[in-house]
Design a protein around this motif. Structure first.
Motif, PDB file in Angstrom:
ATOM      1  N   GLY A  65       1.104   0.404   4.440  1.00 43.36           N
ATOM      2  CA  GLY A  65       0.386   1.667   4.410  1.00 43.36           C
ATOM      3  C   GLY A  65      -0.899   1.654   5.212  1.00 43.36           C
ATOM      4  O   GLY A  65      -1.519   0.617   5.435  1.00 43.36           O
TER       5      GLY A  65
ATOM      6  N   GLY B 289       0.823  -1.204   0.000  1.00 42.44           N
ATOM      7  CA  GLY B 289       0.000   0.000   0.000  1.00 42.44           C
ATOM      8  C   GLY B 289       0.848   1.241   0.000  1.00 42.44           C
ATOM      9  O   GLY B 289       1.790   1.355  -0.756  1.00 42.44           O
ATOM     10  N   SER B 290       0.540   2.186   0.872  1.00 38.82           N
ATOM     11  CA  SER B 290       1.292   3.440   0.903  1.00 38.82           C
ATOM     12  C   SER B 290       2.442   3.403   1.899  1.00 38.82           C
ATOM     13  O   SER B 290       2.978   4.428   2.261  1.00 38.82           O
ATOM     14  CB  SER B 290       0.352   4.602   1.235  1.00 38.82           C
ATOM     15  OG  SER B 290      -0.132   4.457   2.555  1.00 38.82           O
ATOM     16  N   GLY B 291       2.839   2.201   2.331  1.00 33.78           N
ATOM     17  CA  GLY B 291       3.968   2.091   3.253  1.00 33.78           C
ATOM     18  C   GLY B 291       5.279   2.263   2.513  1.00 33.78           C
ATOM     19  O   GLY B 291       5.336   2.723   1.390  1.00 33.78           O
ATOM     20  N   ASP B 292       6.350   1.842   3.142  1.00 32.55           N
ATOM     21  CA  ASP B 292       7.670   2.039   2.564  1.00 32.55           C
ATOM     22  C   ASP B 292       8.007   1.067   1.444  1.00 32.55           C
ATOM     23  O   ASP B 292       8.969   1.271   0.733  1.00 32.55           O
ATOM     24  CB  ASP B 292       8.731   1.931   3.660  1.00 32.55           C
ATOM     25  CG  ASP B 292       8.574   3.018   4.694  1.00 32.55           C
ATOM     26  OD1 ASP B 292       8.899   2.749   5.854  1.00 32.55           O
ATOM     27  OD2 ASP B 292       8.119   4.116   4.353  1.00 32.55           O
TER      28      ASP B 292
ATOM     29  N   ASP C  64       0.927   7.468   6.405  1.00 28.25           N
ATOM     30  CA  ASP C  64       2.160   6.800   6.808  1.00 28.25           C
ATOM     31  C   ASP C  64       2.169   6.771   8.336  1.00 28.25           C
ATOM     32  O   ASP C  64       2.192   7.830   8.975  1.00 28.25           O
ATOM     33  CB  ASP C  64       3.368   7.570   6.273  1.00 28.25           C
ATOM     34  CG  ASP C  64       4.698   6.947   6.655  1.00 28.25           C
ATOM     35  OD1 ASP C  64       4.735   6.036   7.514  1.00 28.25           O
ATOM     36  OD2 ASP C  64       5.717   7.389   6.104  1.00 28.25           O
TER      37      ASP C  64
ATOM     38  N   PHE D  39      -4.576   8.240   2.390  1.00 26.93           N
ATOM     39  CA  PHE D  39      -3.492   7.337   2.747  1.00 26.93           C
ATOM     40  C   PHE D  39      -2.611   7.984   3.806  1.00 26.93           C
ATOM     41  O   PHE D  39      -2.351   9.184   3.747  1.00 26.93           O
ATOM     42  CB  PHE D  39      -2.670   6.983   1.506  1.00 26.93           C
ATOM     43  CG  PHE D  39      -3.460   6.179   0.507  1.00 26.93           C
ATOM     44  CD1 PHE D  39      -3.489   4.792   0.590  1.00 26.93           C
ATOM     45  CD2 PHE D  39      -4.170   6.813  -0.492  1.00 26.93           C
ATOM     46  CE1 PHE D  39      -4.234   4.057  -0.323  1.00 26.93           C
ATOM     47  CE2 PHE D  39      -4.913   6.083  -1.412  1.00 26.93           C
ATOM     48  CZ  PHE D  39      -4.944   4.694  -1.332  1.00 26.93           C
TER      49      PHE D  39
ATOM     50  N   GLN E 212      -2.990  -3.769   4.088  1.00 32.28           N
ATOM     51  CA  GLN E 212      -3.266  -2.359   4.349  1.00 32.28           C
ATOM     52  C   GLN E 212      -3.907  -2.269   5.731  1.00 32.28           C
ATOM     53  O   GLN E 212      -4.720  -3.112   6.088  1.00 32.28           O
ATOM     54  CB  GLN E 212      -4.227  -1.829   3.289  1.00 32.28           C
ATOM     55  CG  GLN E 212      -4.521  -0.363   3.387  1.00 32.28           C
ATOM     56  CD  GLN E 212      -5.496   0.046   2.293  1.00 32.28           C
ATOM     57  OE1 GLN E 212      -6.687  -0.210   2.404  1.00 32.28           O
ATOM     58  NE2 GLN E 212      -4.974   0.671   1.256  1.00 32.28           N
TER      59      GLN E 212
END
Length: 126
Positions: A53, A5-8, A47, A45, A88
């Motif tokens: 994410g 997802g929107s993580g690292d 962090d 989204f 997610q």
């Protein structure tokens, strides 16, 4: 590897299982809003400092998009859901200013006992 997802970055299925195993319903993270793709329509989204994410669904946010936290906003978010099939972490805003005005009414009809689940591990809630 599975999409984080929107993580690292990407995480393996075993890494996702380990992350989920440490999450608790209602656990609070300080997070940064990193993307608002369509204000008022989808969600945003976040962090929260994990390789996976976070996402806040439109139903959790104020009805007026102007009241949504903007990209770059740092605020508190509670863990709301994290299922095994989607990598997610679903989140709920802590600040009332960023929470749907009808949240209590909505939860009374959809999840009337949600408060009793606070502190439960996410894998317990499947």
């Amino acid at each position: 590897m599975v999409d984080g997802g929107s993580g690292d970055g990407d995480v393996s299925e075993s890494e996702w299982a380990a992350i989920r195993g440490r999450l608790r319903f209602g656990q609070v993270f300080t997070g940064t809003v990193v993307h608002v793709p369509r204000p008022g329509a989808i969600g945003l989204f976040v962090d929260i400092g994990l390789p996976v994410g976070g996402f806040v669904d439109v139903l959790m946010l104020p009805m007026t998009a102007e009241r949504w936290p903007a990209e770059g906003t740092v605020t508190g978010f509670e863990v709301w859901w994290a299922d095994a099939g989607r990598v997610q972490i679903r989140l709920k805003p802590v600040e009332l200013a960023y929470l749907n005005e009808d949240f209590d009414e909505l939860m009374a009809s959809l999840h009337p006992n949600w408060r009793s689940r606070v502190g439960q591990p996410m894998d317990y809630m499947e």
